[in-house]
Design a protein around this motif. Sequence first.
Motif: not given
Lengths: 115, 115
Positions: A36, A46, B103
């Motif tokens: 990240y 991300l 994510e």
Amino acid sequence: AQSVTQLGSHVSVSEGALVLLRCNYSSSVPPYLFWYVQYPNQGLQLLLKYTSAATLVKGINGFEAEFKKSETSFHLTKPSAHMSDAAEYFCAVSSMNSGYSTLTFGKGTMLLVSP
Amino acid sequence: DAGVIQSPRHEVTEMGQEVTLRCKPISGHNSLFWYRQTMMRGLELLIYFNNNVPIDDSGMPEDRFSAKMPNASFSTLKIQPSEPRDSAVYFCASSLGAGVPYEQYFGPGTRLTVT
């Protein structure tokens, strides 16, 4: 328990130089790994993720990372740094607890880019 | 999509006061996470929810901290009473699922200062 170690709290490069940010992980199971980026006064965004497919993962903004099981590493690279890449970068490993997934983050590496 | 929304972006309060931080996750995401970020301790997971149910609150530092998720589109993190050591940036994140390492998408954070 899964954990992540990021070597170097600060990395300085010149514009146009190679960027290398190091991440080593510890995991008792095949890991899912993430990078990240955090720009000043913003949330984490991300960059890329490894989910047991190809070991070389390409992300946004020209970044890529290579999963190396033998070295338990997932280093982030970019061939040529831009001033806009200056930010803090976090490596994370996914942990499964009772069927639920969480992320364990490293301490972060601040990337400084000079003209 | 507007992404994860947090309010307020900045909060300054006096020691002993109650503080409430708010989060709206991305529509359709069923997992929500609250993190705290400080220079000393980095990014810490405080609590996470799946389908509005708290799954693990072991990261909540003290009983002064509490979190709720009354519905799929809203969560709060409350600190009562607040103390200067609670000063930090608090992030909310959401993800699509629980059993797979999806994510996480982060909000912009709330910077809390307790004087």
